[in-house]
Structure formats: C-alpha cells, structure tokens
Design a protein around this motif. Structure first.
Motif, PDB file in Angstrom:
ATOM      1  N   UNK A  80      20.475   0.216 -13.684  1.00 49.40           N
ATOM      2  CA  UNK A  80      19.324   0.330 -12.776  1.00 49.40           C
ATOM      3  C   UNK A  80      18.887  -1.070 -12.353  1.00 49.40           C
ATOM      4  N   UNK A  81      18.804  -1.975 -13.326  1.00 43.37           N
ATOM      5  CA  UNK A  81      18.389  -3.361 -13.022  1.00 43.37           C
ATOM      6  C   UNK A  81      19.355  -4.035 -12.052  1.00 43.37           C
ATOM      7  N   UNK A  82      20.654  -3.842 -12.293  1.00 46.95           N
ATOM      8  CA  UNK A  82      21.660  -4.487 -11.436  1.00 46.95           C
ATOM      9  C   UNK A  82      21.535  -3.938 -10.010  1.00 46.95           C
ATOM     10  N   UNK A  83      21.310  -2.646  -9.888  1.00 45.93           N
ATOM     11  CA  UNK A  83      21.180  -2.054  -8.550  1.00 45.93           C
ATOM     12  C   UNK A  83      19.928  -2.591  -7.856  1.00 45.93           C
ATOM     13  N   UNK A  84      18.834  -2.710  -8.606  1.00 41.44           N
ATOM     14  CA  UNK A  84      17.595  -3.242  -8.007  1.00 41.44           C
ATOM     15  C   UNK A  84      17.822  -4.688  -7.546  1.00 41.44           C
ATOM     16  N   UNK A  85      18.515  -5.462  -8.375  1.00 39.93           N
ATOM     17  CA  UNK A  85      18.766  -6.862  -8.011  1.00 39.93           C
ATOM     18  C   UNK A  85      19.591  -6.946  -6.727  1.00 39.93           C
ATOM     19  N   UNK A 102      12.318   2.660 -10.094  1.00 34.04           N
ATOM     20  CA  UNK A 102      13.070   2.428 -11.338  1.00 34.04           C
ATOM     21  C   UNK A 102      13.204   3.729 -12.125  1.00 34.04           C
ATOM     22  N   UNK A 103      12.109   4.483 -12.191  1.00 33.75           N
ATOM     23  CA  UNK A 103      12.162   5.729 -12.956  1.00 33.75           C
ATOM     24  C   UNK A 103      13.044   6.760 -12.242  1.00 33.75           C
ATOM     25  N   UNK A 109      29.513  -0.899  -6.610  1.00 40.74           N
ATOM     26  CA  UNK A 109      30.578  -1.676  -5.950  1.00 40.74           C
ATOM     27  C   UNK A 109      30.335  -1.734  -4.447  1.00 40.74           C
ATOM     28  N   UNK A 110      29.911  -0.631  -3.874  1.00 36.89           N
ATOM     29  CA  UNK A 110      29.681  -0.590  -2.420  1.00 36.89           C
ATOM     30  C   UNK A 110      28.477  -1.471  -2.068  1.00 36.89           C
TER      31      UNK A 110
END
Ligand SMILES: Cc1cc2nc3c(=O)[nH]c(=O)nc-3n(C[C@H](O)[C@H](O)[C@H](O)COP(=O)(O)OP(=O)(O)OC[C@H]3O[C@@H](n4cnc5c(N)ncnc54)[C@H](O)[C@@H]3O)c2cc1C
Ligand SMILES: Cc1cc2nc3c(=O)[nH]c(=O)nc-3n(C[C@H](O)[C@H](O)[C@H](O)COP(=O)(O)O)c2cc1C
Length: 625
Positions: A311-316, A336-337, A388-389
């Motif tokens: 989740x953190x990586x996607x937000x970043x 996030x939730x 990845x996308x």
C-alpha cells in the motif's frame, strides 16, 4: 484445539510407500439411530400440530423450505424446491454455481419475488428434471463460468441436454440470463452466453437482455432482477404474509459473505517440513459465538487484507495521500484503508490497464487495451501487476477519482474446510498453501495466502463466512468412499474422516494422496496413520512426484490399483476429487476412464457414460480450483 505436535512432519525413512490398513470393522452399535428417532417426542408432537395447520400449497412450500435447510446447512434460510415439476405460473430461477455466488443470487431473487407475491423457486441445475422444461413458462437463469470458459461442474448435465439434439422446442417460454464471471479470464461469462444463445435458438422469448457480471456482481444482478420483476405474473394464490416473511427470514447466523465474522486465529502452523519446496499451513480459527455452522465439504470464504508495505509503495508511486477520502457504499474511508481492505492491488485487470492507458496516454498500454489484442494483453497482465504498471507509466497529477475506479473490489478467497464440527465444535480448520513467486526480480506472494503466512498470528482475526458446497458431500455412513487429492486437495478428506469417526460410520474409506516429497510434504501424515490403525481409513495410496527421477502422481496410483478400484466402484463407492483443476483433475478423470475400460471391458464411450452416470448419481464429486 488439537495438539500442535500432531501437525509435525514425521516421515519414516523409505521410498514411495503404499499404506494399506486392515479392512474397517466398526461395531454395529456405533451406527447412529435412524433419522426419525432424532426428533424428541416433544418435537414430533409440535410437528404434528404444525403439519395439520397447513393447506396443500403451504405444505409443499414448507417441504421445499426444509429441503433447502437440509441441503444448504443453516446458512440457507430460503425455500428451495429443488426438483419438483413447475407449478402453474411458477417462475423457475435455475442456477449453475460452483462457489456459491449464483446460488446465493438465485435464492435472494426467489425470496424477493415470493415476498412480492410472485411464486418463484430457486433450483440447482444439478437437480433440475429437464423433462419439466417444456412446461416452464418463465425460466430465469443465473450461471457462472468456470475452468477455462466451462459451465460449473454441477451444471454440466444440464448444458449437455440443452445443447444436445434432445432439447425440446421452447416456443412458449420467456427467459433471461444473468451471467457471472471474471473479466480477467479470456472466455468471460462464456457459460451464460452459451445458454442465452441456445434458449433463443430453441424458440424461447428473451424477457430482458442478458447481463454479464464481473466479480463485483451485486449491483448488476440487482439491476437484472429489477428489470425482470415487473414482467412476471403474480399468482392468484399469493403466499401469506407469514410465508413471505419466512422466505426472507435471516439464516441462523447473522454472519455471511456480506457481513463476515472476525474469527480469532487459534493456531497457524507450517505443515511442510524442513527442505520442502512449498509452504503449506494448518490454520485453526475460532467460530465461538458466531452461530456459523458448516458441513464437511463446505468451504470457508476469507477476506484478506493487502500487505501494508505494498500500500505504501503504491501511494509513493502514485503521489496520492493515504489520508485522501474515498467514498464507499457504507460511508467514507481513507485511501490507505481502502487499498488495504477493499481493493485488489496486486493482479491488474483489463479494466485497470484500460484506465491507466487513458490516464498515462502511453502508446504501449493503448495498443494492449485494444479489443483485438486480447491474447497479448492477457500475457502482459500475467507479467505486470498494478505496481509494475504504475511504476512503468507514471501519471503526474493523478487524483483519487482517476485512480480508484480502475481498481476492482478485493474478492474473498475460498478454502476447503479441513475439520468437522462434530470433532472440533466452534472451530474451523484450513490447509493453506502459500502462493509465492518472483516477478521482475522481486519476491511476491498471493494476497490471502500471503496474509495467512505473514500476518495471521494467533489472536489476530480473519474476516470469514461459510460457503456451502452441496456438491461435495459424504454419502450414507455405510457407503464406501474413494478420496483422491493432491496437495491442499486433501483438506476436505480430513473433515470427512473426522465426521465419519464422530458418527461411528462403518463405510470403507480409501485415500489417494499426492505431493512432491515424502519427507517434507506428507500433510497430516500421523492422522492418516492413526486412521489406518483404527480402521476408519481402509486403504491409503500415496504418490510423491519428486522423490524419483520418474514422476509419479495420484493418477498413476489409480491405474496401478485398477482392479481394486474397479471393485470398489462396482460395490457402490463414492468418488471424490479435490485440488488442482488445471492438471490433476483432468489427469485423474482420464485415469478413471482407463481403469473402467481395462477392468470393466468398456469402450471409450461406455466408460464416459459410466462416469457420467456416477456424476448424475452424485457418486463422482469434484471440488477443484
Ligand atoms: C472452492 C475452492 C477451494 C479452495 N481450497 C483451497 C485450499 O483448501 N487450500 C488452498 O491453499 N487453496 C485453496 N483454494 C485456492 C484459494 O482460494 C486461493 O486461490 C489461493 O490461496 C491463492 O490466493 P491468494 O490470494 O494467496 O493469491 P492471489 O493473490 O489470488 O494470487 C494468485 C495470483 O498470483 C499471480 N501469480 C501467481 N504466480 C505467478 C507467477 N509465477 N508470475 C506472475 N504472477 C503470478 C497470478 O496473478 C495469480 O492469479 C481454493 C479455491 C477454491 C475456488
Ligand atoms: C477456477 C476458476 C475458473 C474460472 N474461470 C472463469 C472463466 O473462464 N470465465 C469467467 O468469466 N469467469 C471465470 N471464473 C470466475 C467465476 O465465474 C466467478 O468467480 C463467479 O462469480 C463464480 O460464481 P459461482 O460462485 O456461482 O460459481 C472462474 C473462477 C474460478 C474459481
């Protein structure tokens, strides 16, 4: 809770082993009393008074209601008249279902129509008497697609009939199809499409257009029901208010797929031994105070949570704030939730690719999103997940409103229940293989099995519900059973044997089990050995594929034991197959055909017929995934 020691791998040194116990000889006084004696005199008296208060139609309805309760466990709170001929002006909602979604919708729709005074019955294709088709006036079909574009197992006979030459003309029939599927599969909603086409070919009139539903099927299903309801006739013999209310009465537990129970984890142990190429776990959950009940053969639905690191990586990478509000049906939550608990953020779907192609305007994604590139798109999606996308095609200035509609709702995962309530009241046990793989040089894991493996320690909870599986059931206590399973496919057999032990069942039982290595992968080895010793398990054959240069699988063992296996079948044994759908189930099917040809001296078609008859008689049941 059972002792943790029982799960440890204790493999005796040796090569491939064939374990054969003595024939089971359980004393006859262990056989439970015949069914009617299970009612107390008080209950019998109450039943008598109640039965006398019913008129004919009410009695028919009530019989369907109780049949439904018996067939679906306590979770079924709706009348089901599964095989009766259609009553005048009755609406038949015919369902083909493998994991319960279509069955649940059919029952919901039947309740909804009954409550509106429209006589409707939900009928499983498996138990539908096809000769009644000609008498139907309204046939509403709900079917999912399984395998690679195939009908659900339980619907195969119905499909064979309706698509065959013996199917009747259906000129007087009004119909509509609700097709359930998953758009990540190449043959999306194929079974529903086939039925829709075929009913029209047979001369039936389409009342409302077919709706194809993706994994978030609930809203389109309601849309389909709402379109059909005004087109259906109300019966003159409208059910009483009490009957309508009973039809929508809640099930015994208030927990179900829409309202899962937070089950505390009691135990979570690795079953596989040191050096195994796999990680397979034994998980025990508490169902205390949930009211949830299950029967051996049922599955447990589990809503996993995504890994917070992902989740953190996607937000970043998206530049979005985890605190950004996201609106949902049941109110507002943070991004996030929502990414943790409500959206699938690992595997990417064609919808996500299409959304991202639009947002990024990347030529490669736009090309892959084009309808004519479906095969290439599927191959690409197998190798490129959401993260990845996002990493490969950054979208500056992305908003939550852009991002979220491309994601699909997180789906529950099903796990075959590996315990019997008769042995472990208030508990449910699972056998879970952790999905691990490497993609683009990074280690990755499956959403639910990864959650179980890494974040489901004792005292944490997992949101679960019971998924009934009426197509995978033990026969009478004295009937012989042959259980064939590879890997986690052995799970329901643990439940079967626990149940048979608790009931004092006398029927013979033969287990075929396959895995990779004898030393590290002999799941529940001690339990099987104890069952062999006690006679509960009559025979066991094992196949460990990686112990020798020449690979040996369960289907090879079936062929080696052809004469005995054939004898068991001729004696009336019930066959069960559980586990891998892609390789094992077709190979086992082929092996069974070869056993029948060789031992029964049957031609290829006669052997197919033999298995088809077994299937029709519910003596050949499969639970494959
Ligand atoms: C009726 C039924 C009963 C079941 N019973 C059991 C059971 O008893 N025990 C059990 O363990 N499972 C069982 N399953 C399977 C289970 O429901 C899950 O599908 C399984 O645990 C995987 O879920 P996951 O969330 O861990 O993985 P997911 O997140 O769903 O991951 C699977 C996905 O990972 C990706 N993936 C996997 N390998 C690769 C790779 N090499 N490269 C790229 N991508 C890859 C693919 O996108 C694949 O679709 C059952 C399924 C059904 C339908
Ligand atoms: C093993 C497996 C194979 C599937 N194959 C397909 C498929 O080929 N096409 C499709 O549209 N959906 C496919 N699906 C998705 C199901 O149709 C979908 O999950 C549906 O909601 C299940 O409904 P049911 O519970 O009534 O069976 C598959 C699902 C599973 C578990």
């Amino acid at each position: 809770m059972l002792s943790a020691l029982r799960w440890r791998q204790v493999s005796a040194p040796g090569d491939d082993v064939v374990l054969g116990g003595p024939p089971s000889s359980v004393a006859s006084q262990d056989i439970p009393d015949a069914m009617p004696a299970k009612l107390t005199p008080d209950q019998l008296a109450q039943l008598d008074v109640f039965a006398k208060s019913l008129d004919r139609d009410q009695a028919l309805w009530v019989s369907g209601y109780f049949a439904g309760l018996a067939g679906g466990g306590a979770a079924a709170g709706v009348a089901r008249q599964d095989d009766t001929a259609p009553q005048a002006a009755a609406i038949t909602i015919l369902y083909g279902s493998e994991t319960g979604n279509s069955a649940g919708l059919a029952r919901d729709f039947a309740s909804r129509l009954q409550a509106a005074g429209i006589p409707a019955r939900a009928v499983d294709m498996d138990s539908y008497k096809v000769r009644a088709l000609k008498e139907e006036r309204f046939l509403l079909v709900i079917t999912s697609t399984h395998g690679e574009g195939d009908p659900p197992q339980s619907a195969l006979n119905f499909f064979e009939f309706i698509e065959g030459r013996k199917a009747p003309r259906l000129a007087g029939l009004g119909f509509s199809v609700l097709a359930l599927g998953d758009s990540t599969y190449e043959k999306y909603c194929e079974a529903g499409k086939r039925l829709d086409r075929r009913l029209e070919e047979l001369g039936a009139t389409r009342l409302a257009p077919r709706i194809d539903c993706d994994v978030d099927y609930e809203a389109p299903a309601v849309q389909w029901m709402t379109a059909l309801e005004p087109l259906l006739p109300k019966d003159t013999g409208k059910p009483s208010a009490a009957m309508a209310q009973a039809a929508v009465a809640p099930s015994a537990s208030r927990f179900d797929k829409r309202n899962p129970f937070d089950a505390p984890v009691i135990e979570n142990l690795v079953l596989t031994g040191r050096g195994s190429s796999k990680e397979t776990r034994h998980v025990e959950l508490s169902l205390a105070d949930s009211g949830l009940v299950y029967a051996p053969g049922d599955a447990l639905g589990l809503f996993a949570r995504n890994d917070s690191e992902l989740v953190e990586v996607i937000l970043t990478h998206t530049g979005l704030s985890g605190d950004a509000p996201v609106s949902r049906k049941d109110g507002e939550t943070s991004l996030a939730s929502a990414l943790t608990s409500h959206f699938e953020i690992v595997a990417a779907t064609p919808r996500f690719l299409e959304t991202w192609a639009g947002l990024s305007d990347a030529a490669e994604l736009r090309r892959l999103a084009a309808p004519e590139n479906a095969a290439e798109r599927n191959a690409y999606l197998h190798q490129h997940h959401v993260i990845d996308i996002i990493r490969d095609f950054p979208v500056p200035g992305l908003t939550v409103e852009d991002f979220v509609p491309g994601l699909r709702p997180l789906q529950p995962r099903l796990y075959s229940i590996a315990s019997s309530l008769a042995a472990v009241p208030d508990e449910v046990h699972l056998t879970v293989a952790t999905v691990r793989y490497e993609l683009r040089g990074e280690p990755r894991s499956g959403v639910a099995s990864g959650h179980i493996s890494g974040r489901a320690a004792p005292d944490t909870t997992l949101p679960v519900y019971v998924q009934d599986n009426p197509h995978f059931r033990l026969p009478d206590d004295d009937a012989p059973i042959v259980m064939i399973g590879a890997g986690t496919g052995v799970a329901p057999y643990r439940a079967f044997l626990q149940e048979r032990e608790a009931r004092g069942a006398t029927g013979k039982a033969w287990l075929f089990f396959g895995e990779r290595n004898f030393r590290s992968d002999f799941l529940y080895q001690i339990e099987w050995q104890e069952h062999l010793k006690s006679g509960l398990l009559t025979r066991m054959d094992v196949a460990f594929s990686r112990d020798r240069a020449e690979k040996t699988y369960v289907q090879h063992r079936l062929k080696e034991r052809a004469a005995d296996l054939h004898a068991w079948l001729e004696e009336g044994a019930h066959l069960y197959v559980c586990g891998d759908a892609a390789q094992m189930a077709p190979d086992v099917h082929a092996a069974l055909l070869s056993v029948l040809q060789e031992q029964g001296h049957l031609g290829p078609e006669a052997a197919e017929d033999y298995l088809r008859t077994l299937q029709r008689d519910h003596r050949y049941q499969r639970d494959v995934y």
